[in-house]
Design an enzyme around this catalytic site. Sequence first.
Site, short mmCIF file in Angstrom:
data_model
loop_
_atom_site.label_atom_id
_atom_site.label_comp_id
_atom_site.label_asym_id
_atom_site.label_seq_id
_atom_site.Cartn_x
_atom_site.Cartn_y
_atom_site.Cartn_z
N HIS A 109 55.21 53.03 -60.26
CA HIS A 109 54.65 52.60 -58.99
C HIS A 109 54.86 51.09 -58.83
O HIS A 109 55.25 50.41 -59.79
CB HIS A 109 53.15 52.94 -58.91
CG HIS A 109 52.33 52.29 -59.98
ND1 HIS A 109 51.83 52.96 -61.07
CD2 HIS A 109 51.96 50.99 -60.14
CE1 HIS A 109 51.19 52.12 -61.84
NE2 HIS A 109 51.24 50.92 -61.30
C1 T46 Z 1 49.72 49.14 -63.50
C2 T46 Z 1 50.09 49.62 -64.85
C3 T46 Z 1 50.60 48.54 -65.72
C4 T46 Z 1 40.93 53.48 -62.22
O1 T46 Z 1 40.03 54.27 -61.84
N1 T46 Z 1 40.69 52.14 -62.30
C5 T46 Z 1 41.63 51.25 -62.69
O2 T46 Z 1 41.36 50.04 -62.76
C6 T46 Z 1 42.94 51.76 -63.05
C7 T46 Z 1 44.03 50.80 -63.50
C8 T46 Z 1 43.17 53.11 -62.98
N2 T46 Z 1 42.18 53.96 -62.57
C9 T46 Z 1 42.42 55.41 -62.55
C10 T46 Z 1 43.48 55.86 -61.54
C11 T46 Z 1 44.08 57.09 -62.20
O3 T46 Z 1 43.29 58.21 -61.88
O4 T46 Z 1 42.94 55.80 -63.84
C12 T46 Z 1 43.92 56.81 -63.70
C13 T46 Z 1 45.23 56.41 -64.37
O5 T46 Z 1 45.84 55.34 -63.61
P1 T46 Z 1 47.43 55.21 -63.42
O6 T46 Z 1 48.04 56.54 -63.39
O7 T46 Z 1 47.68 54.32 -62.24
O8 T46 Z 1 47.84 54.45 -64.76
P2 T46 Z 1 49.23 53.82 -65.17
O9 T46 Z 1 49.18 53.60 -66.63
O10 T46 Z 1 50.38 54.62 -64.63
O11 T46 Z 1 49.28 52.39 -64.41
C14 T46 Z 1 48.37 51.36 -64.77
C15 T46 Z 1 47.74 50.72 -63.55
O12 T46 Z 1 47.15 51.74 -62.72
C16 T46 Z 1 48.72 49.93 -62.72
O13 T46 Z 1 48.02 49.09 -61.82
O14 T46 Z 1 50.33 48.22 -62.97
O15 T46 Z 1 49.05 50.35 -65.53
#
Ligand code: T46
Length: 147
Positions: free
Chosen positions: A54
């Site tokens: 993303h």
């Molecule tokens: C990024 C990379 C480096 C939350 O509820 N609060 C939060 O602060 C975050 C970061 C995530 N979430 C929830 C949203 C999803 O349901 O946790 C779940 C996993 O998040 P995501 O799939 O976006 O995780 P990554 O590892 O793909 O990405 C993360 C960050 O979301 C993003 O901002 O830049 O790490």
Amino acid sequence: MAAMNSSVKILNLPMHGDFRGSLIAVESGHEVEFKVQRVYYIYGVKAGSSRGFHAHRELKQLLVAVSGSVNIRCEDSSATQEFQLDSPEKALLIDGLVWREMYNFSEDCVLLALASDFYSEDDYVRNYGDFKKMLKELQPKASNFAA
Ligand code: T46
């Protein structure tokens, strides 16, 4: 190799070490320019799993592998660049419209993120096609007038 347009760069964090071990401090306005509003960390990533895929519209982030290592691929309008975070003294600043993919997590990796804002799903661009479209819209339009 083309350079990235966005502010994506490795920062070397100053370490305060003595006979007891090491300590690293990150302060808004010093090691990181933006005001840190949120901290999260990623750990226990299953072998072979990749994350990210993303971009963010506005969010600025500083990423540090405080334990273990991880590779991060970043793409903006002009280039794709690979980074390896493999030391608590090394941080990756990501600022601007940048597609990011994190892969090759070591088993012991703890990836710490300092973010400029609270969590908001509206700030995410999770579709690669939309990301490419947004990059195109940001490109300066070619002039209709000959120089
Ligand atoms: C990024 C990379 C480096 C939350 O509820 N609060 C939060 O602060 C975050 C970061 C995530 N979430 C929830 C949203 C999803 O349901 O946790 C779940 C996993 O998040 P995501 O799939 O976006 O995780 P990554 O590892 O793909 O990405 C993360 C960050 O979301 C993003 O901002 O830049 O790490």
